[in-house]
Design an enzyme around this catalytic site. Structure first.
Site, PDB file in Angstrom:
ATOM      1  N   LYS A 157       5.986  25.349  29.402  1.00 10.34           N
ATOM      2  CA  LYS A 157       7.108  24.342  29.075  1.00 10.34           C
ATOM      3  C   LYS A 157       6.667  23.189  29.101  1.00 10.34           C
ATOM      4  CE  LYS A 157      11.966  23.342  30.716  1.00 10.34           C
ATOM      5  NZ  LYS A 157      12.942  23.698  31.701  1.00 10.34           N
ATOM      6  N   SER A 172      17.649  26.724  34.684  1.00 16.04           N
ATOM      7  CA  SER A 172      16.948  26.713  33.296  1.00 16.04           C
ATOM      8  C   SER A 172      15.765  27.661  33.233  1.00 16.04           C
ATOM      9  CB  SER A 172      16.529  24.998  33.181  1.00 16.04           C
ATOM     10  OG  SER A 172      17.496  24.353  33.105  1.00 16.04           O
ATOM     11  N   SER A 200      17.225  25.082  30.045  1.00 14.31           N
ATOM     12  CA  SER A 200      16.482  24.202  29.338  1.00 14.31           C
ATOM     13  C   SER A 200      15.105  24.795  28.931  1.00 14.31           C
ATOM     14  CB  SER A 200      16.201  22.862  30.105  1.00 14.31           C
ATOM     15  OG  SER A 200      15.663  23.279  31.309  1.00 14.31           O
TER      16      SER A 200
END
Lengths: 488, 98, 483
Positions: free
Chosen positions: A79, A178, A154
């Site tokens: 990420k 997330s 997210s």
């Protein structure tokens, strides 16, 4: 070598260096990535050449008869809020669009020391603030199961990459859900460790007392492998605990006989999509069939968890994001006339609306006259939420809930109303408030979109979560389903 | 609770965010409705409850007083939008002036 | 109209650690810009602070020597504001009003000015990180930032408004510096920036509640503290006597013009939005830890003085002067260790050496001359190699060049002449050449002998042993030599 894509690492590892090389495995993933990225858009930065180099180096070591580390050759995605030395780390924000960190996050370093090969950095909601990846400052990522739908957020990019076969595993971060929520929406396994299990050093902070790094994987076994590699005390993170890391893989085989599974009533109330409820209850019945004891428990503070979370998270975020000011790194506004406008215009131009909203909310909650009523109150309610969970864990060993109230939603469906978006995390948020470990595993479909089962465990008891989830996966095959995009 | 555009302006100043008038109005409305939803927290009695200021119950995490290598100055200056002679450059910071 | 001056001080001292408060970067002063920084003290995304244990120990030591109540638990908070020398745009500090008190509270330090003893209350002592440094180049359109200082460990000491004059404030700062130096907590030097001081000043009629106060900033030396506060007190008195009211504001001291002026740079009171630092866990000070710190405290000034008096048979007056700064006491003892003549060494330090330091505005540990070199000088006088007068000259050269006394003496041929035979010749020559003074001496005017001694000294470039010269002259002139 496309047949290699979509197989869990633990199945591939015995064949590594015999049926195929690391380079071939990595190449297969890079090719899938290249073919599918125009549709999925999971990545912000692809580091193909570095990946190929690392793969070659690993093959050389194999050829020299070296025994390789536990994740050797595993193609992974990171990420883009995880610092990677020499590789752009944007946090999905224009304000860090060209930022190149001079250091690696500890979790990234450990993953690489375990031999994983990084394919690139994945898309996210800006600064991890969001539940759909639509808040990315660059472009949205799409759900590989239905390209008109969101992958969740997210960590949407990481979840989508694994689901689409653009990475074998990935790291994400979870502050209010997330990792778990996008894992659920994308039909993959996602785990948020106990707060303090994995070092946060190098994870760009959103909410310091809630953030954790965790793995995405195709199945629970792979998930355990990645968690093993990244877990453990880090002297550079004062909030990482100095506790021994159990052998998560060895813990998988325990079975669920006698394990007490709690179903919190409040998690099965209004707002839960009926098909999602059904899939989750079916999953629980499977566990029962395997010997688990299921009972109802109560978590009455659930209805207060969301505002508590947002007040705390936004307050911490408003402070954590103050450093993005155009002074020493990152974007600087060309319209800066003096010190004040250097700050105010850099941040106005560099941040998206959701980030601004949360910064202002957080600043407000901490400001003079409001601290007691908002921030302090929220921290007190947080204590009550923890007590609720503590009470439950006197009766049961794990909790089982839906991960997300809905199986998915279309791009643009919830962007008009921030509150609507916040409600996507209603089942995951309380787990972060209590600092507990949580995992989401695929347990069915609703309207063609994956549904996730969330299991929540005691502090530092990831082993039990993995054991229960593993037993579930031995008895079902949801985790073997692959999205049509990958198959086609 | 009602967040007026004036409150938004003050908070925006504290947060160093330049907002257009339109943004001020939009944020005011959004923040108002969010905080209204959050007001449900007031229903829960919390007298005497300890705030959770730290997620973990550990204390005394320290590092020894040893010097470790710093970043090469090129790395530091290389990240800056504007640098000169090893310093990071910003618009003139007004000193106390008469 | 009699007004009482009320002063409180807010002091920041830099702690004597090798590395910074929350990271391992060096705290060494004077490095080129931005060469002592890392992700943590630069506030890079993803960086996290870790507390320097030594900084906490030094803070606890300070709390003890300042007679504070040490809190069993303390924690850090974030103080949020925007400034270019503050990389994260928050400072990790310790705040006093949220749930947990800071490191130490309610201490005191006693000072004495003109015979008046004052107990100055210390409201709190806490730890925090320093900011970077701003440089403002001539051209005026930009400022430059150096983050080397960012993250250096600081201790903030806040007094109660117990000081009653600018002189007391100065005395307090001197005493504080002394105590902190002895405790090896800080060098506490304003000129070096290891001690910074702001003051709150107000006036009131005796017995009445506190008046409106102003904050005075930008005082960079002890002298300017006294000057600035004197100015501000006079200014406030004038305002009040005119029937006006003092405006609560921050005023900057302008050293050049000798005035304080209202600072325009702060428009409104900053809202710092303090909250507990989530990246750090609380500090728990157990009674065992505190006892260990107490046990390992370096010797404090009063104890040192008493020991010097007893161990070296010094007068209280001399001992008091020698302990003024830790460095002076250390210098003295090191010199005595090299050559056991404490009285002589004390005299040299408190006399010629002290005069030199004052003249050149230096501290004793800034000298190149070492304690063993001073000890050597004293030994050379005591064993007759050089005269006392010569030694004074030698000392000056030692201080100027850092050269050792023996080498100076040899190089310049200053060895005292103690050879009787050689001296007799000079003595005879002087007697021959100065018949009048000789007559005076023989007539009973003993004082004239000094003139003759002086002449011998002149002819020997001051190198003759004066006592020997006296004896030889007296012998020659037929006077009794017993003296």
């Amino acid at each position: 070598m496309r047949e290699l894509v979509g197989r869990p690492y633990h199945e591939l590892r015995p064949r590594l260096g015999k049926d195929f090389s690391v380079a071939e495995l990595v190449e297969a993933y890079l090719q899938t990535l290249e073919a599918l990225e125009p549709h999925v858009r999971a990545y912000l930065t692809v580091t193909a050449e570095e990946a190929r180099q690392q793969a070659r180096a690993l093959d050389q070591r194999l050829a020299a008869g070296e025994s390789l580390p536990p994740l050797a050759g595993m193609p992974v995605a990171l990420k883009d809020n995880l610092c990677t030395r020499g590789v752009r780390t944007t946090c999905g924000s224009k304000i860090l669009e060209s930022f190149v960190p001079p250091y690696d996050a500890t979790a990234v370093r450990r993953l690489q020391e375990a031999g994983a090969v990084v394919l690139g950095k994945t898309n996210l909601d800006e600064f991890a603030m969001g539940s759909s990846t639509e808040n990315s400052g660059f472009f949205p990522t799409r759900n590989p199961w239905d390209l008109d739908c969101v992958p969740g957020g997210s960590s949407g990019g990481s979840a989508a990459a694994v689901a689409a076969g653009e990475a074998l595993a990935a790291l994400g971060s979870d502050t209010g859900g997330s990792i778990r929520q996008p894992a659920s929406l994308c039909g993959v396994v996602g785990l948020k460790p106990t707060y303090g299990r994995v070092s946060r050093y190098g994870l760009v902070a959103f909410a310091s007392s809630l953030d954790q790094i965790g793995p995405f994987a195709l199945d629970v076994h792979d998930c355990a492998l990645v968690l093993q590699a990244i877990s453990g005390h880090d002297p550079q993170d004062s909030t990482s605990v100095d506790l021994p890391v159990p052998d998560f893989v060895a813990a998988l085989e325990g079975g669920v006989r006698g394990v007490r599974v709690g179903l919190p009533t409040e998690f099965f109330g209004e707002g839960l999509q009926p098909e999602v409820r059904q899939a989750v209850l079916d999953a629980v019945r499977v566990l029962e069939g395997l010997g688990a004891q299921v009972e109802e428990v109560r978590l009455p503070t659930l209805e207060y968890a969301l505002p508590t979370y947002y007040l705390i998270a936004c307050a911490e975020a408003s402070s954590n994001l103050a450093r993005y000011d155009g002074v020493a790194y990152g974007y600087r506004s060309p319209r800066a006339r003096d010190l004040y406008t250097l700050y105010s215009r850099t941040r106005a131009e560099g941040f998206g609306p959701e980030v601004k909203r949360r910064i202002m909310l957080g600043t407000f909650a901490l400001s003079a006259g409001y601290y007691e009523g908002f921030y302090k109150k929220a921290q007190q309610v947080r204590t009550l939420v923890r007590r609720d969970f503590d009470r439950c864990f006197h009766e049961v060993d794990v909790l089982a809930t839906p991960t997300s109230p809905v199986a998915g939603f279309r791009l643009g469906e919830r962007t008009a109303d921030p509150l609507q978006m916040y409600l996507a995390d209603v089942y995951t948020i309380p787990v972060n408030l209590a600092g507990l470990p949580g995992i989401s595993v695929p347990c069915g479909f609703a309207g063609g979109l994956p549904v996730g089962l969330q299991l929540v465990g005691r502090p530092f008891d990831e082993a039990t979560l993995l054991r229960v989830a593993y037993a579930y996966q031995q008895a079902t095959d949801w985790h073997r389903r692959r999205c049509p995009l990958q198959m086609g | 609770m009602r967040i007026t555009p004036e409150v938004v302006e003050r908070v925006a100043r504290l947060s160093r965010l330049e907002l257009t008038a339109e943004e001020q109005a939009t944020f005011a409305a959004q923040l108002s409705s969010i905080l209204e939803y959050f007001a449900r927290l007031d229903r829960l009695p919390t007298e005497g409850v300890e705030p959770t200021s730290h997620a973990l119950r550990i204390t005394n995490v320290f590092r020894p007083d040893h010097v470790t290598p710093s970043l090469p100055v090129e790395d530091v200056v290389g990240m800056a939008p504007q640098a000169q002679e090893g310093f990071v450059v910003v618009p003139r910071v007004l000193e106390a002036e008469e | 109209m009699e007004y009482e001056t009320v002063i409180g001080l807010e002091i920041h001292v830099q702690l004597l650690t090798q590395s910074k408060m929350f990271c391992g970067c060096s705290t060494r002063f004077g490095a080129p810009p931005n060469t002592q920084t890392c992700p943590v003290c630069l506030g890079l995304p993803g960086s996290l602070p870790v507390i320097n244990r030594r900084a906490v120990e030094l803070g606890l030591r300070a709390a003890l020597v300042l007679n504070c109540t040490v809190q069993p638990t303390s924690q850090f908070h974030r103080k949020n504001y925007y400034y270019p020398d503050l990389p994260k745009n928050y400072q990790i500090s310790q705040y006093q009003y949220l749930e947990h008190p800071p490191l130490g509270t309610d201490g005191h330090l006693d000072v004495e000015v003109d015979g008046v003893r004052r107990r100055v209350g210390i409201r709190r002592v806490h730890l925090e990180e320093d900011t970077g440094k701003l440089v403002h180049p001539e051209d005026g359109t930009v400022s430059w930032v150096d983050y080397n200082r960012s993250g250096v460990p600081l201790m903030e000491i806040v007094t109660y408004p117990d000081l009653r004059s600018p002189q007391e404030a100065r005395a307090f700062l001197l005493k504080l510096r002394q105590v902190l130096q002895y405790a090896e907590v800080s060098t506490g030097r304003m000129e070096e920036g290891t001690l910074r001081c702001d003051a709150n000043v107000s006036l009131r009629r005796p017995g009445e509640p506190l008046g409106i106060r102003t904050e005075v900033k930008n005082m960079n030396s002890l002298r300017s503290v006294e000057r600035a506060l004197s100015y501000e007190v006079a200014r406030q008195r004038e305002v009040l006597e005119r029937g006006g009211a003092v405006v609560q504001e921050t005023r900057h001291w302008d050293e050049r013009r000798g005035v304080t002026f209202a600072s325009r740079s702060k428009e409104e009171a900053e809202d710092y939005r303090y909250f507990p630092e989530p990246d750090l866990v609380p500090v728990e000070v157990t009674s065992e830890w505190l006892e260990e710190i107490r046990r390992t405290l370096p010797e404090l000034p009063d104890a040192r003085r008493d020991r010097l008096m007893a161990q070296y048979d010094l007068s209280r007056y001399d001992a008091e002067l020698l302990i003024q700064t830790r460095a002076t006491a250390d210098f003295f003892e090191a010199a005595v260790a090299a050559h056991p003549s404490p009285k002589a060494i004390a005299n040299w330090i408190l006399g010629d050496l002290s005069a030199y330091l004052n003249e050149h505005n230096l501290e004793i540990d800034q000298l190149r001359t070492t304690p063993s070199q001073l000890a050597e000088l004293v030994r050379l006088v005591e064993d007759g190699t050089i005269s006392g007068r010569t030694a004074k000259e030698v000392l000056v050269e030692m201080l100027q060049t850092g050269e050792g006394p023996r080498s100076i003496v040899d190089r310049r041929g200053l060895v005292q002449i103690a050879d009787e035979k050689a001296l007799r010749e000079t003595v005879d020559a002087v007697i021959r050449d100065h018949p009048e003074p000789v007559k005076d001496v023989q007539a009973g005017k003993e004082k004239a002998i000094a003139f003759l001694v002086g002449q011998v000294m002149r002819r020997t470039q001051g190198r003759a042993n004066p006592a020997l010269v006296q004896r030889l002259l007296r012998e020659r002139l037929g006077l009794p030599t017993g003296s």
